[in-house]
Design a protein around this motif. Structure first.
Motif, short mmCIF file in Angstrom:
data_model
loop_
_atom_site.label_atom_id
_atom_site.label_comp_id
_atom_site.label_asym_id
_atom_site.label_seq_id
_atom_site.Cartn_x
_atom_site.Cartn_y
_atom_site.Cartn_z
N THR A 14 0.85 -1.18 0.00
CA THR A 14 0.00 0.00 0.00
C THR A 14 0.89 1.23 0.00
O THR A 14 1.79 1.36 0.84
N PRO A 21 -4.79 5.72 0.38
CA PRO A 21 -3.99 4.50 0.16
C PRO A 21 -4.20 3.95 -1.24
O PRO A 21 -5.33 3.81 -1.70
N ALA A 23 -3.39 0.68 -3.72
CA ALA A 23 -3.02 -0.73 -3.68
C ALA A 23 -2.05 -1.06 -4.80
O ALA A 23 -2.18 -0.58 -5.93
N THR A 72 -8.05 5.25 -6.40
CA THR A 72 -8.72 4.40 -5.42
C THR A 72 -9.97 3.81 -6.04
O THR A 72 -10.41 4.22 -7.13
#
Length: 224
Positions: A14, A21, A23, A72
């Motif tokens: 992350t 955040p 991924a 995101t």
């Protein structure tokens, strides 16, 4: 969850950027000579089958790879409706820069030269990042990219840059030819004959992967 990719096992990571955040999947083969950050564009993400195919070839050549979602899940949902975030090069560029800084702090990649691999609008983000982190980014590859969207940043990119375009991707080819002339550092335009924008023709994507691999092996992991 770990995932087998090429010769190594990729681990889920992350990266924090813009306070959110992101991924990603980081694969680091033994004695890696460099790490390549993938900058996806046009509604794509870390699960892009084309970029993952290229990543496997890089893994097998001893290069670490970071495939990251630059948006995101919530932003992706918005972008599916509006299609504007995928063209927000400033936003995408900041997030690629954040990933480069994150790699510098990770013990597995902190000492490695960084390459950027950008596809579509992600190519512009990769070039913005290369212009902003010239001490870290030592090579850039664009696959069917829109480097023109990097604007004035092109004149600050000193990292050797390879632009790969399909021979039948006429408009993108024209835009890449214009961007090639604006880049400050060493640059080359490679045309894959018969290929269209997504390199779907037999052997086209494999050619992209080989070109990218050879470019990174030439420019990453050497004393500077």
């Amino acid at each position: 969850m770990a995932e087998q990719r090429g010769t190594d096992v990729a681990r889920a990571v992350t990266v924090s950027a813009d306070g959110v955040p992101l991924a990603g999947d980081l694969g680091v083969p033994p004695a890696a000579r460099g790490v390549v950050v993938f900058a996806h564009g046009s509604g794509s993400g870390r699960f892009s089958p084309r970029n993952r195919a290229v990543a496997r070839v890089l893994d097998e050549a001893g290069l670490a790879t970071l495939l990251l979602d630059l948006l995101t899940a919530e932003e992706e949902a918005v972008d599916l409706r509006t299609r504007h975030l995928r063209f927000d090069v400033a936003l995408l560029g900041r997030r690629v820069i954040a990933s480069i800084d994150w790699l510098a702090a990770d013990p597995a990649t902190g000492d490695l030269d960084v390459g950027c691999f950008g596809a579509s609008t992600g190519a512009a983000a990769a070039l913005v990042a290369a212009a902003d982190r010239p001490d870290r980014v030592t090579a850039v590859v664009s696959r069917g990219g829109r480097p023109d969207l990097a604007g004035d940043a092109l004149r600050r990119v000193t990292a050797p840059t390879l632009l790969i375009v399909g021979g039948h991707d006429h408009e993108v080819l024209r835009l890449n030819q214009r961007a090639l002339a604006a880049l400050a550092g060493p640059a080359r335009l490679e045309i894959v004959p018969g290929a269209t924008h997504l390199f779907e023709q037999p052997g086209a994507l494999e050619r992209v992967a080989v070109l990218a691999r050879d470019w990174y092996l030439q420019h990453l992991g050497h004393d500077r």
